[in-house]
Design a protein around this motif. Structure first.
Motif, PDB file in Angstrom:
ATOM      1  N   PHE A   1       0.794  -1.233   0.000  1.00 43.78           N
ATOM      2  CA  PHE A   1       0.000   0.000   0.000  1.00 43.78           C
ATOM      3  C   PHE A   1       0.825   1.281   0.000  1.00 43.78           C
ATOM      4  O   PHE A   1       0.262   2.373  -0.101  1.00 43.78           O
ATOM      5  N   GLY A   2       2.148   1.158   0.141  1.00 42.74           N
ATOM      6  CA  GLY A   2       2.989   2.345   0.100  1.00 42.74           C
ATOM      7  C   GLY A   2       3.078   3.118   1.402  1.00 42.74           C
ATOM      8  O   GLY A   2       3.665   4.199   1.430  1.00 42.74           O
ATOM      9  N   MET A   3       2.501   2.581   2.501  1.00 44.13           N
ATOM     10  CA  MET A   3       2.648   3.223   3.807  1.00 44.13           C
ATOM     11  C   MET A   3       3.978   2.807   4.421  1.00 44.13           C
ATOM     12  O   MET A   3       4.451   1.690   4.208  1.00 44.13           O
ATOM     13  N   HIS A   4       4.593   3.698   5.230  1.00 38.30           N
ATOM     14  CA  HIS A   4       5.896   3.331   5.783  1.00 38.30           C
ATOM     15  C   HIS A   4       5.837   2.847   7.231  1.00 38.30           C
ATOM     16  O   HIS A   4       6.863   2.482   7.796  1.00 38.30           O
ATOM     17  N   TYR A   5       4.665   2.837   7.851  1.00 44.19           N
ATOM     18  CA  TYR A   5       4.516   2.170   9.144  1.00 44.19           C
ATOM     19  C   TYR A   5       3.081   1.683   9.258  1.00 44.19           C
ATOM     20  O   TYR A   5       2.218   2.073   8.471  1.00 44.19           O
ATOM     21  N   THR A   6       2.821   0.805  10.225  1.00 45.58           N
ATOM     22  CA  THR A   6       1.539   0.117  10.239  1.00 45.58           C
ATOM     23  C   THR A   6       0.723   0.441  11.482  1.00 45.58           C
ATOM     24  O   THR A   6       1.147   1.217  12.338  1.00 45.58           O
ATOM     25  N   GLN A   7      -0.445  -0.167  11.559  1.00 43.09           N
ATOM     26  CA  GLN A   7      -1.414   0.149  12.614  1.00 43.09           C
ATOM     27  C   GLN A   7      -1.310  -0.836  13.767  1.00 43.09           C
ATOM     28  O   GLN A   7      -2.179  -1.670  13.980  1.00 43.09           O
ATOM     29  N   ASP A   8      -0.224  -0.738  14.526  1.00 44.06           N
ATOM     30  CA  ASP A   8      -0.205  -1.391  15.836  1.00 44.06           C
ATOM     31  C   ASP A   8      -1.167  -0.622  16.741  1.00 44.06           C
ATOM     32  O   ASP A   8      -1.337   0.583  16.593  1.00 44.06           O
ATOM     33  N   GLU A   9      -1.769  -1.324  17.707  1.00 45.12           N
ATOM     34  CA  GLU A   9      -2.768  -0.633  18.514  1.00 45.12           C
ATOM     35  C   GLU A   9      -2.950  -1.293  19.871  1.00 45.12           C
ATOM     36  O   GLU A   9      -2.272  -2.264  20.223  1.00 45.12           O
ATOM     37  N   SER A  10      -3.894  -0.768  20.630  1.00 44.50           N
ATOM     38  CA  SER A  10      -4.274  -1.359  21.913  1.00 44.50           C
ATOM     39  C   SER A  10      -5.696  -0.936  22.240  1.00 44.50           C
ATOM     40  O   SER A  10      -6.205   0.049  21.707  1.00 44.50           O
TER      41      SER A  10
ATOM     42  N   THR B   1      -1.194   5.669  13.411  1.00 47.95           N
ATOM     43  CA  THR B   1      -2.223   6.406  12.690  1.00 47.95           C
ATOM     44  C   THR B   1      -2.796   5.761  11.433  1.00 47.95           C
ATOM     45  O   THR B   1      -3.877   6.145  11.021  1.00 47.95           O
ATOM     46  N   PRO B   2      -2.148   4.826  10.734  1.00 47.17           N
ATOM     47  CA  PRO B   2      -2.736   4.328   9.468  1.00 47.17           C
ATOM     48  C   PRO B   2      -4.045   3.566   9.701  1.00 47.17           C
ATOM     49  O   PRO B   2      -4.108   2.346   9.677  1.00 47.17           O
ATOM     50  N   PHE B   3      -5.114   4.316   9.907  1.00 48.35           N
ATOM     51  CA  PHE B   3      -6.365   3.798  10.454  1.00 48.35           C
ATOM     52  C   PHE B   3      -7.220   3.030   9.461  1.00 48.35           C
ATOM     53  O   PHE B   3      -8.172   2.367   9.846  1.00 48.35           O
ATOM     54  N   ILE B   4      -6.929   3.093   8.173  1.00 44.53           N
ATOM     55  CA  ILE B   4      -7.809   2.465   7.196  1.00 44.53           C
ATOM     56  C   ILE B   4      -7.462   0.995   6.968  1.00 44.53           C
ATOM     57  O   ILE B   4      -8.248   0.245   6.404  1.00 44.53           O
ATOM     58  N   PHE B   5      -6.288   0.559   7.450  1.00 42.99           N
ATOM     59  CA  PHE B   5      -5.784  -0.754   7.061  1.00 42.99           C
ATOM     60  C   PHE B   5      -6.196  -1.831   8.064  1.00 42.99           C
ATOM     61  O   PHE B   5      -5.380  -2.380   8.800  1.00 42.99           O
ATOM     62  N   THR B   6      -7.489  -2.117   8.083  1.00 46.08           N
ATOM     63  CA  THR B   6      -8.066  -3.185   8.888  1.00 46.08           C
ATOM     64  C   THR B   6      -8.572  -4.272   7.954  1.00 46.08           C
ATOM     65  O   THR B   6      -9.409  -4.010   7.093  1.00 46.08           O
ATOM     66  N   PHE B   7      -8.067  -5.489   8.121  1.00 46.63           N
ATOM     67  CA  PHE B   7      -8.496  -6.601   7.283  1.00 46.63           C
ATOM     68  C   PHE B   7      -9.546  -7.407   8.052  1.00 46.63           C
ATOM     69  O   PHE B   7      -9.229  -8.128   9.000  1.00 46.63           O
ATOM     70  N   LYS B   8     -10.797  -7.232   7.659  1.00 45.82           N
ATOM     71  CA  LYS B   8     -11.883  -7.976   8.303  1.00 45.82           C
ATOM     72  C   LYS B   8     -11.822  -9.438   7.882  1.00 45.82           C
ATOM     73  O   LYS B   8     -11.636  -9.747   6.702  1.00 45.82           O
ATOM     74  N   MET B   9     -12.008 -10.311   8.865  1.00 42.14           N
ATOM     75  CA  MET B   9     -12.019 -11.748   8.612  1.00 42.14           C
ATOM     76  C   MET B   9     -13.426 -12.323   8.728  1.00 42.14           C
ATOM     77  O   MET B   9     -13.787 -13.257   8.029  1.00 42.14           O
ATOM     78  N   TRP B  10     -14.206 -11.739   9.636  1.00 48.43           N
ATOM     79  CA  TRP B  10     -15.556 -12.229   9.881  1.00 48.43           C
ATOM     80  C   TRP B  10     -16.349 -11.093  10.491  1.00 48.43           C
ATOM     81  O   TRP B  10     -15.877 -10.405  11.405  1.00 48.43           O
ATOM     82  N   ASP B  11     -17.547 -10.850   9.966  1.00 46.04           N
ATOM     83  CA  ASP B  11     -18.340  -9.720  10.435  1.00 46.04           C
ATOM     84  C   ASP B  11     -19.650 -10.187  11.067  1.00 46.04           C
ATOM     85  O   ASP B  11     -20.659  -9.488  11.004  1.00 46.04           O
ATOM     86  N   TRP B  12     -19.621 -11.376  11.632  1.00 50.21           N
ATOM     87  CA  TRP B  12     -20.733 -11.868  12.424  1.00 50.21           C
ATOM     88  C   TRP B  12     -22.033 -11.942  11.614  1.00 50.21           C
ATOM     89  O   TRP B  12     -23.113 -11.743  12.142  1.00 50.21           O
ATOM     90  N   ASP B  13     -21.866 -12.207  10.311  1.00 49.97           N
ATOM     91  CA  ASP B  13     -23.012 -12.483   9.432  1.00 49.97           C
ATOM     92  C   ASP B  13     -24.043 -11.348   9.451  1.00 49.97           C
ATOM     93  O   ASP B  13     -25.237 -11.568   9.621  1.00 49.97           O
ATOM     94  N   ARG B  14     -23.576 -10.116   9.229  1.00 54.80           N
ATOM     95  CA  ARG B  14     -24.480  -8.964   9.269  1.00 54.80           C
ATOM     96  C   ARG B  14     -24.175  -8.031   8.094  1.00 54.80           C
ATOM     97  O   ARG B  14     -23.131  -8.125   7.440  1.00 54.80           O
ATOM     98  N   LEU B  15     -25.085  -7.110   7.865  1.00 57.14           N
ATOM     99  CA  LEU B  15     -24.931  -6.107   6.817  1.00 57.14           C
ATOM    100  C   LEU B  15     -24.533  -4.777   7.442  1.00 57.14           C
ATOM    101  O   LEU B  15     -24.784  -4.516   8.622  1.00 57.14           O
ATOM    102  N   GLY B  16     -23.934  -3.911   6.646  1.00 57.57           N
ATOM    103  CA  GLY B  16     -23.617  -2.577   7.093  1.00 57.57           C
ATOM    104  C   GLY B  16     -24.857  -1.707   7.129  1.00 57.57           C
ATOM    105  O   GLY B  16     -25.951  -2.120   6.722  1.00 57.57           O
ATOM    106  N   LEU B  17     -24.697  -0.478   7.587  1.00 56.81           N
ATOM    107  CA  LEU B  17     -25.837   0.431   7.664  1.00 56.81           C
ATOM    108  C   LEU B  17     -26.403   0.750   6.286  1.00 56.81           C
ATOM    109  O   LEU B  17     -27.564   1.165   6.177  1.00 56.81           O
TER     110      LEU B  17
END
Length: 580
Positions: free
Chosen positions: A341-350, A427-443
């Motif tokens: 994606f061309g970002m130079h650091y990733t989204q470690d978090e807590s 800060t790279p907040f967009i880079f979340t890889f969803k694996m399972w969304d509990w069988d639901r739809l978005g808004l």
């Protein structure tokens, strides 16, 4: 049952700075006066507009107050959208969510011959001229008065949802995620690089968020940024709904009625805005302007040297009180995010638990008996509609108020329902890889995007129960204590560059930025007053659950409780950037 409302939480914080704000007729009169002082009978006003600005509405208002002016759209010299699409195609990609950060400069989106011809015609204009559009500064003659019309990212997203298209696109995207992607990976990158090059020579800055523009002089803009970067301040939080959202923030902060509030970005300068309060009114500007214009004072020299003019620490809220589990997810490794994606650091978090109902839990890491192939197969089948049993593969841990769970990239995780999480992350907040969304739809009634290939490439299969319990859960270590106070390191993991420290206190405590930016949240008690031992800044009040920034330039500061009882602040900074 949540605690009673926190009446002092301020959803509209301001930063008082010297200078004057003008609006309406007064603003246009000032621009006209400046332009005629430079150009005589041939004045030129240049409005360089950030993408998604309501340029037609802005120009109509301007011309109503600028009799005799002719409007000229610099975007007439832009390349056809088909040529721009071809230029940015490999950065935009076909994915619904993810692209690659674009390295382009705004001039690449213009036909050079057409731009040269337009620039020549602007320079030779025989009468008053209003040049407008994204990139209008590219055609500005020396005598022009140059104004930047700026726009907050959150306002842009709201406009996308309302049907505003991306720059020069013939129609709005039918999928807001795709519009956001084009903004995030291309337009905003190009626009921020362009406006950063204008900061030192701007004559005026206009707030494009308002229906009637309000502005301040370039000199007041620069002085205001310098002032803000040398005192504690808050960004303007924004709250948004989500399919899994809860009601804690709505009840505690007195927010307008809504189905739920899932997120609050409380300190994400790439998304949030700041409001400068000047004589004559308030001016709302993107908080990224402060980062781009004052990186050393705000971040500190070492943090600036390490990250460039980017704010590396993010605080936000995730509210599932009375709501649902977040998606099961994983974040990319630094190597993967750089290559892909061309970002130079990733989204470690807590996850820091501001509050939790009985039975709340956090999913974190893989079970000892989780088989990688079985997990891959189960998630592939779930993507096709089969049920998925998360508890068969992923650990769950009880979650209580003030618990802190560390989540280095590569760790499978999500917050469960009935929790109020203060998420602290890079800060790279967009880079979340969803694996399972509990069988639901978005808004929006659509399935939310799941990215299994990205997820499988980033899961660290060694992050299992024993390792997680040892490395990521309950890592509190007391480092200092004295009468009425105790300081504890609560994380983050050694693989993450952010360190968090929690200080409990019943009386005044002192701290020092040691040359690097501090981001804090008052996680218990309040209100408190931040003071400068040397009088370098005016006293600054903070209330429960408010996130605030102490710029590197502040140095020493004191926190003094204004009420009895226990107080606690959670502080984050970048490890290894402190000076003596």
């Amino acid at each position: 049952m949540t605690a009673p409302r926190t009446p002092d939480y301020d959803p509209h914080p301001v930063i008082e700075v010297p200078g004057t704000a003008l609006r309406g007729a007064d603003l246009w009169h000032a621009l006209n006066t400046d332009a005629r002082a430079r150009g005589g009978e041939r004045p030129v006003i240049v409005l360089d507009t950030y993408p998604a600005t309501d340029t037609p509405g802005l120009v109509a208002q301007a011309l109503a107050h600028l009799p005799g002016y002719t409007a000229l759209d610099v975007e007439e010299a832009a390349l056809p959208i088909s040529a721009i699409d071809a230029l940015i195609g490999r950065h935009l990609t076909d994915d619904r969510v993810f692209g690659v950060l674009a390295p382009h400069r705004l001039a690449e989106f213009y036909d050079p011959d057409a731009l040269d011809a337009l620039t020549t015609s602007v320079a030779a204009a025989p009468g008053p001229l209003l040049v407008h559009g994204w990139g209008a500064a590219l055609a500005a003659p020396a005598r022009a008065v140059l104004a930047l019309v700026d726009l907050a990212r959150w306002e842009i997203q709201q406009r996308y949802r309302g049907g505003t298209p991306n720059w020069r696109c013939p129609r709005p995207e039918d999928d807001v995620l795709r519009a956001y992607k084009r903004g995030f990976f291309v337009e905003w990158r190009v626009a921020d690089a362009h406006k950063r090059g204008l900061f030192d020579r701007l004559d005026w800055v206009l707030d494009g968020n308002a229906s009637e523009p309000v502005g301040l002089s370039g000199a007041d803009f620069r002085a205001g940024m310098a002032s803000a970067a040398r005192r504690p301040f808050r960004l303007v939080p924004y709250f948004d709904q989500g399919v899994w959202g809860g009601h804690w923030m709505q009840e505690r902060f007195g927010l307008p009625a809504a189905t739920n509030y899932a997120w609050c970005f409380d300190c994400v300068p790439e998304e949030n805005s700041i409001v400068l309060r000047l004589t004559g009114g308030d001016v709302e500007l993107p908080a990224i302007d402060l980062v781009l214009s004052q990186p050393d004072a705000l971040l500190g020299r070492r943090t600036h040297a390490r990250f460039g003019a980017e704010f590396p620490i993010r605080f936000d809220f995730l509210d599932t009180m009375g709501g649902q589990n977040l998606s099961l997810q994983v974040h990319p490794s630094t190597d993967y995010i750089q290559r892909t994606f061309g970002m130079h650091y990733t989204q470690d978090e807590s996850y820091y638990l501001l509050d939790a109902a009985p039975g709340a839990q956090v999913y974190l890491g893989l079970r000892e008996d989780a088989d990688p192939e079985a997990l891959r197969d189960a998630l592939r089948r779930a993507e096709a509609g089969a049920p998925f049993e998360a508890d068969a593969f992923v650990n769950s841990f009880p979650a209580a108020k003030h618990d802190h769970f560390l989540i280095p990239a590569g760790t499978v995780h999500c917050s469960g329902g009935d929790a109020m999480v203060l998420e602290i992350s890079a800060t790279p907040f967009i880079f979340t890889f969803k694996m399972w969304d509990w069988d639901r739809l978005g808004l929006d009634g659509r399935p939310r995007p799941v990215h299994l290939d990205h997820a499988f490439a980033n899961i660290d299969w060694s992050r299992r129960t024993a390792w997680v319990e040892r490395e990521l859960v309950d890592r509190v270590v007391i480092t200092e204590e004295g009468e009425g106070w105790r300081r504890e390191v609560t994380g983050l993991h050694e693989l993450e560059f952010i360190e968090t420290t929690r200080t409990w206190f019943t009386g005044p405590i002192e701290d020092d930025t040691h040359g690097t930016v501090h981001v804090l949240n008052l996680v218990e008690g309040g209100p408190i007053l931040l003071e400068s031992p040397t009088g370098a800044f005016a006293p600054f009040a903070v209330h429960y659950a408010e996130t605030f920034v102490v710029p590197a330039a502040v140095g020493r500061y004191r926190a003094r409780p204004l009420a009895e009882g226990a107080h606690a602040v959670l502080r984050a900074h970048v490890r290894g950037t402190e000076t003596d």
